[in-house]
Design a protein around this motif. Structure first.
Motif, short mmCIF file in Angstrom:
data_model
loop_
_atom_site.label_atom_id
_atom_site.label_comp_id
_atom_site.label_asym_id
_atom_site.label_seq_id
_atom_site.Cartn_x
_atom_site.Cartn_y
_atom_site.Cartn_z
N ILE A 307 3.52 5.01 4.65
CA ILE A 307 2.07 5.17 4.71
C ILE A 307 1.51 4.33 5.86
O ILE A 307 1.78 3.15 5.88
CB ILE A 307 1.41 4.72 3.37
CG1 ILE A 307 2.03 5.45 2.19
CG2 ILE A 307 -0.10 4.89 3.42
CD1 ILE A 307 1.78 6.94 2.12
N VAL A 308 0.79 4.84 6.85
CA VAL A 308 0.24 6.17 6.95
C VAL A 308 1.01 7.04 7.95
O VAL A 308 1.29 8.20 7.70
CB VAL A 308 -1.24 6.06 7.41
CG1 VAL A 308 -1.87 7.44 7.49
CG2 VAL A 308 -2.04 5.15 6.51
N GLU A 309 1.38 6.43 9.08
CA GLU A 309 1.87 7.25 10.19
C GLU A 309 3.39 7.38 10.22
O GLU A 309 3.96 7.76 11.24
CB GLU A 309 1.38 6.67 11.53
CG GLU A 309 -0.13 6.70 11.70
CD GLU A 309 -0.68 8.09 11.96
OE1 GLU A 309 0.08 8.97 12.41
OE2 GLU A 309 -1.88 8.31 11.69
N GLY A 310 4.06 7.07 9.14
CA GLY A 310 5.51 7.16 9.11
C GLY A 310 6.14 5.77 9.11
O GLY A 310 5.56 4.82 9.63
N ALA A 311 7.33 5.68 8.52
CA ALA A 311 8.03 4.39 8.43
C ALA A 311 8.51 3.95 9.81
O ALA A 311 8.79 4.78 10.68
CB ALA A 311 9.21 4.50 7.48
N LEU B 172 5.20 6.99 -2.21
CA LEU B 172 5.50 6.84 -0.78
C LEU B 172 5.00 5.54 -0.17
O LEU B 172 5.36 5.20 0.95
CB LEU B 172 4.91 8.03 0.01
CG LEU B 172 5.83 9.23 0.17
CD1 LEU B 172 6.26 9.79 -1.17
CD2 LEU B 172 5.15 10.31 0.99
N ASN B 173 4.16 4.80 -0.89
CA ASN B 173 3.78 3.48 -0.40
C ASN B 173 5.00 2.57 -0.30
O ASN B 173 5.01 1.62 0.48
CB ASN B 173 2.75 2.83 -1.32
CG ASN B 173 1.35 3.30 -0.98
OD1 ASN B 173 0.89 3.19 0.15
ND2 ASN B 173 0.66 3.84 -1.97
N PHE B 238 0.91 15.17 0.57
CA PHE B 238 0.96 14.49 -0.73
C PHE B 238 1.27 12.99 -0.62
O PHE B 238 1.92 12.42 -1.48
CB PHE B 238 1.98 15.18 -1.65
CG PHE B 238 2.02 16.69 -1.48
CD1 PHE B 238 0.90 17.46 -1.79
CD2 PHE B 238 3.13 17.34 -0.97
CE1 PHE B 238 0.90 18.83 -1.60
CE2 PHE B 238 3.14 18.72 -0.77
CZ PHE B 238 2.02 19.46 -1.09
N CYS B 239 0.81 12.37 0.48
CA CYS B 239 1.13 10.95 0.68
C CYS B 239 0.31 10.06 -0.23
O CYS B 239 0.71 8.94 -0.54
CB CYS B 239 0.93 10.55 2.14
SG CYS B 239 -0.80 10.43 2.66
N GLY B 240 -0.88 10.52 -0.64
CA GLY B 240 -1.70 9.72 -1.55
C GLY B 240 -2.53 8.65 -0.86
O GLY B 240 -3.18 7.85 -1.52
#
Lengths: 394, 358
Positions: A307-311, B172-173, B238-240
């Motif tokens: 989160i947000v722009e990719g790991a 996903l956090n 669906f990242c939330g």
């Protein structure tokens, strides 16, 4: 038919691994809040969904971080967990405790909370899990009375954490515990009062094994390494060679990523100039091989989860830095980066994403670092270059 | 009685207060260590001094009762000295070798196993899940419990080719940073948030909600005369993140939430570079309390890795060597279009060579 209030969760008391359900039940013997948690969790297991609402803003006087507000969305059914806030307590460096220190903490927590804890939270804090708003000031006052303080939360310096370091590891290339303590104390204001664009995590790893996952999890990752030769004890090498279960050629030499080792059946040789300090040979022959004497650390920046722009994994900005206190060069660098972030960062953007947006080249220029080939795996392979210098006809 | 004085910004206690005297004396002077047996380490200093460590399991979520029990065991066997590891294990720090076995016995009597050293599956790092998180798509503690029950033999012995680090994150956090583990279980949502139009304006700031979306799928709008937002559902992944910013956009959906399984990541620089996990199974429905499909898949990966990998090959190094097509062959996991990246750096993962095994 059992009269258990948690028939589904009771299934998770079976099996050899220690059960968190048993822990909740033990806490419930002392705290109605833990009983409330058990019953709400049973409902979550039945419905396959969480029953926690978004955190509200709660805290202790003068601090913006350290407490995470948590409220139940089913407080009519489970009034004891209507509030169930987290208290993050700044852990001691390296997660060392004495039994007396833990008893002191539990004394405070049994008086004011759910009797449930996490040892430890993902960032490293000692976590007191679940209390009411009305208890927060008392918890804080009693903690500070005994010499404890809160950790970070929100857009602040998150509680710095480190590996076991020189306290109990021969691989440590700098004093991770001392640096963690120093940075924690130096940045108390930044830790307790969120005023950054987003969170900032420091993680101190003593060697490239990175037992605290700093390269994956911290905005500012300090990983110990060394510059000179791997120290070798030839007698101990012979002991490994004599061990029928250990194959130096196969397990050590063949696994060397830079192919800088050789073994003729009697003598192990290392071409140290080509060693990339990966740790493998030292890990598998700890009695025979040791990290060098000219120790320090590499600094990497910008790791984060998706989160947000990719790991992102952290990337090198300083290939080697001396790590002798008082760490002034390091702190000057941190100050320069925070100034850059203050100017360029946007809300909920980690430094890694900010650098990605602005460009690593521009970032290092603005914080006063020289471009170095160690900062990249390779020079660019695309010719779209933003040239800034040009000539004009006189 | 006067209330105690309120102090702020004092920081944590200094760690030196908690160090065993032998550790203090030999701080920075350790020469080497050995694993005496699973869960037991000895560190030897340049002076010849020795310190022993007994590593015990923990579910991370601990009651004060258990902490106090651990304190009593520490007083009895390790002079009160102990620490925790970055993977939530408990480590008792002993100077007396003779106390090791009695401590282990008493731990086992209290259902606290000892292990997690060297080529084992050590404790699983994980997140809060349904126990304490608003954005969780699954429960982390439950998954950890059932996976460790199933893989228990690998905690108690050291027979794997190399260590296997498992992590569970409930959304996903990734508070558990599962993205660099040998095996990762990741909870995920599969439907866009449901918008509470009646309350959104009162609960959320619309510009920051719009800005929170990484694919720009959220736009401001009016619904029944009230300011709100709309979602371009085709663009939602669906990242939330919008739900983190705006509580009026709940994303949990019991029918569609579930878990995915990822493999082959690592953080260590040993041999190969640190790397992310890659997708093995895109979706398994939540099936509490024992998530049988998940434990079977994890056990399958571990078992095949144990048979097929070379000594000192982590899961990712093993798969790199045999190739991903063979990984899918060996495990029988179906390769789907979801395995092919379609976010920002997708092109970097396409195969741009004819080097393939047939």
């Amino acid at each position: 038919m059992s009269d258990s209030k948690s028939p589904i969760l009771d299934e998770l008391e079976k099996g050899p691994w220690p059960s968190f359900v048993t822990e909740i039940k033990k806490a419930a013997e002392k705290s109605p809040m833990a009983q409330g948690l058990l019953e709400q969790l049973e409902l979550s297991y039945k419905e396959k969904k969480t029953h926690w609402k978004h955190g509200g803003i709660v805290g202790v006087k003068g601090y913006g971080g350290g407490i995470i507000g948590r409220y139940s969305d089913a407080s009519d059914k489970f009034p004891d967990v209507a509030h169930f806030h987290t208290v993050r307590v700044n852990q001691p460096s390296g997660w060392f405790y004495t039994a007396d220190a833990l008893r002191e903490l539990m004394g405070i927590w049994e008086k004011h909370g759910s009797c449930l804890t996490n040892f430890h939270g993902s960032t490293g804090d000692t976590v007191f899990l679940g209390t009411k708003t009305s208890e927060l000031e008392a918890i804080f006052t009693e903690l500070s009375e005994k010499g404890w303080d809160l950790g970070g939360s929100g857009s602040d310096v998150r509680t710095p954490s480190c590996c076991v370091g020189p306290a109990r590891c021969e691989f440590a290339c700098y004093d991770t515990l001392a640096l963690t303590y120093d940075l924690t104390m130096s940045y108390q204001d930044e830790l307790h009062r969120p005023f950054f664009p987003y969170k900032w995590k420091f993680k101190m790893a003593g060697c490239p094994n990175d037992c605290v996952a700093s390269i994956a999890r911290s905005d500012f990752s300090i990983i110990g390494t060394w510059k000179d030769d791997i120290r070798m004890d030839s007698e101990a090498v012979k002991e490994y060679a004599a061990d029928a279960d250990f194959n130096i050629q196969k397990f050590v030499v063949n696994k060397c990523p830079s192919k800088c080792m050789s073994w003729d059946g009697e003598k192990l040789e290392i071409d140290n100039r080509n060693c990339v300090k990966c740790m493998h040979c030292i890990n598998v022959m700890p009695k025979a091989l040791r990290v060098g004497k000219e120790k320090g650390a590499a600094i990497l920046i910008g790791a984060k989860a998706p989160i947000v722009e990719g790991a992102q994994l952290a990337s090198v900005i300083v290939p080697f830095i001396d790590m002798t206190p008082p760490y002034q060069e390091l702190k000057d660098l941190i100050a320069a980066i925070w100034e850059f972030w203050d100017e360029h960062g946007v809300a909920r953007e980690r430094i890694g994403e900010c650098i990605q947006r602005v460009g690593l080249g521009s970032f290092i220029e603005q914080i006063g670092l020289k471009p170095l080939p160690q900062m990249v795996l390779q020079p660019r392979d695309n010719p779209y270059i933003f040239y800034e210098e040009y000539l004009e006809e006189e | 009685m006067a209330a105690p004085a309120r102090k702020t910004d004092i920081g944590p206690p200094h760690y030196e207060k908690f160090l065993h005297p032998i550790i203090k004396e030999n701080y920075g002077k350790w020469k080497y260590h050995e694993v005496i047996k699973p869960g037991v380490l000895v560190h030897v200093a340049e002076t010849g001094a020795k310190i022993f460590t007994v590593r015990a399991a923990s579910p991370r979520l601990l009651s004060s009762t258990t902490i106090l029990l651990i304190c009593d065991l520490a007083d009895k066997y390790s002079g009160g000295y102990l620490r925790f590891t970055s993977r939530n294990n408990i480590e008792f720090i002993l100077d007396n070798e003779a106390n090791i076995d009695p401590l282990i016995n008493e731990l086992k009597q209290n259902n606290i196993p000892v292990g997690g050293t060297k080529n084992s599956i050590s404790n699983i790092v994980h997140t809060q899940g349904w126990i304490h998180c608003h954005s969780s798509a699954t429960d982390a503690s439950g998954l950890v419990k059932v996976i460790m029950d199933d893989c228990f033999e690998y905690f108690e012995n050291m027979t794997l080719p190399h260590k296997v680090k498992i992590a569970v994150a409930c959304c996903l956090n990734m508070c558990g940073a599962v993205h660099c583990s040998d095996i990762a279980i990741l909870g995920l949502h599969r439907r866009p948030p449901k918008i509470d139009h009646a309350n959104l304006k009162n609960m959320c700031e619309i510009p920051s909600t719009v800005a929170s979306c990484p694919t720009a799928a959220i736009r401001p709008t009016y619904v029944d005369g009230k300011p709100s937002v709309k979602i371009d559902e085709d663009r939602c992944m669906f990242c939330g993140n919008c739900f983190s910013v705006c509580p009026a956009m709940p994303i949990a959906d019991p029918l569609n939430d579930g878990v995915s399984i990822w493999v082959g990541g690592k953080v260590s620089n040993a041999r190969t570079q640190p790397t992310f996990t890659k997708l093995a199974i895109p979706y398994i429905p939540n099936n509490p309390p024992r998530w049988t499909e998940v434990t079977e898949a994890v056990k399958k990966i571990v078992t095949i890795y144990a048979q097929d990998a070379e000594k000192y090959e982590r899961v990712g190094e093993w798969i790199e060597r045999i190739g991903w097509p063979r990984f899918f062959d060996l495990t029988g996991f179906e390769f789907t279009k979801y395995h092919i990246d379609d976010f920002k750096y997708a092109g970097l993962t396409y195969r741009r060579t004819t080097q393939m095994k047939y």
